[in-house]
Enzyme design. Structure first.
Site, PDB file in Angstrom:
ATOM      1  N   GLU A 106       0.817  -1.221   0.000  1.00 30.16           N
ATOM      2  CA  GLU A 106       0.000   0.000   0.000  1.00 30.16           C
ATOM      3  C   GLU A 106       0.850   1.270   0.000  1.00 30.16           C
ATOM      4  OE1 GLU A 106      -3.624   2.191   2.528  1.00 30.16           O
ATOM      5  OE2 GLU A 106      -2.737   0.357   3.318  1.00 30.16           O
ATOM      6  N   LYS A 148      -2.462  -2.088  -3.141  1.00 23.36           N
ATOM      7  CA  LYS A 148      -3.545  -1.241  -2.604  1.00 23.36           C
ATOM      8  C   LYS A 148      -3.161   0.228  -2.819  1.00 23.36           C
ATOM      9  CE  LYS A 148      -6.281  -0.097   1.454  1.00 23.36           C
ATOM     10  NZ  LYS A 148      -6.844  -0.493   2.739  1.00 23.36           N
TER      11      LYS A 148
END
Length: 282
Positions: A106, A148
């Site tokens: 992420e 992500k």
């Protein structure tokens, strides 16, 4: 939450597994200042991660997530911040895979600021290119990872507003230029968008006419929970109403993940509310 129990005393991870779901855990220890930069950060938690992952795997976790944060200003993100955060993400991913845990990578570019869509797309491409170079350098098995990222949107204070189709085109273009087709899925964060906005943009991304070799789905926090939390209000008697709101959002995003969501009048209690938090940290 991995070690919490439900009302009957059953470990939460067991509750999830018994419903045929996969258990995951956030393994980073939060953002810290990156010295020598203009207020930029890196993420701590690599120390002891090898041992912690071994334990988490034993305790039922099959995936993990680690969040790095970059911000757009006239002088940032700096080359140092991009490279440092890319390497931290790659090291985390490599440690997870050594223990059979799927890492969710992420690299969040915050929506704070007044930059336009084009600037966000440019920065997103630079950041993702650095992340995938680092993952390659660290011999990370891409087929066993998920990305992500942020959707490519203008800054929260940008005077110009863009359509979901413009956001979708910028987002898919940035991904096509940087994310290898070996990556099986991209699970977008909502990044302070309202519930409805996040769903509409995810739907537009899946309807984008460009070729998209990955599953494009959601890993929303605020944009899945806001209406449910509002309906619940911390009261036990509201639990059913909160569950219904949560299911409504989950179904909406499930449809948006395949480009089949049509907005209707039946929205959640907080569906239209902005969920933006400046310098969001958790």
């Amino acid at each position: 939450t991995l070690y919490q129990k439900d009302d009957s005393g059953k470990v939460f991870s067991k509750v999830i597994k018994d419903k045929d779901m996969v258990v995951g855990i956030k393994v980073d220890k939060g953002v810290v200042p990156l010295a020598g930069t203009n207020g930029e950060t890196t993420t701590q938690g690599l120390d002891g991660l090898y041992e912690r992952c071994a334990q988490y795997k034993k305790d039922g976790a099959d995936f993990a997530k680690w969040r790095c944060v970059l911000k757009i200003t006239p002088t940032t993100p700096s080359h140092l911040a991009i490279i440092e955060n890319a390497n931290v993400l790659a090291r985390y991913a490599s440690i997870c895979q050594m223990h059979g845990i799927v890492p969710i990578v992420e690299p969040e570019i915050l929506p704070d600021g007044e930059h336009d869509l084009k600037r966000c797309q440019y920065v997103t491409e630079k950041v993702l290119a650095a992340v995938y170079k680092a993952l390659s350098d660290h011999h990370v098995y891409l087929e066993g990872t998920l990305l992500k990222p942020n959707m490519v949107t203008a800054g929260h204070s940008c005077p110009q507003k863009y359509s979901p189709q413009e956001i979708a085109m910028a987002t898919v273009t940035a991904l096509r230029r940087t994310v290898p087709p070996a990556v099986p899925g991209v699970t977008f964060l909502s990044g302070g968008q309202s519930e409805e906005e996040a769903s509409i943009n995810l739907n537009a991304i899946n309807q984008c006419p460009l070729h998209k070799p990955w599953a494009l789905t959601f890993s929303f926090g605020r944009a899945l929970q806001a209406s449910a939390l509002k309906a619940w209000a911390g009261k036990k008697e509201n639990a059913k109403a909160a569950q219904e709101e949560y299911i409504k959002r989950a179904l909406t995003n499930s449809k948006a993940s395949v480009g089949k969501y049509s907005p209707s009048g039946d929205k959640g209690a907080a569906a239209g509310e902005s969920l933006f938090v400046a310098n969001h940290a958790y």
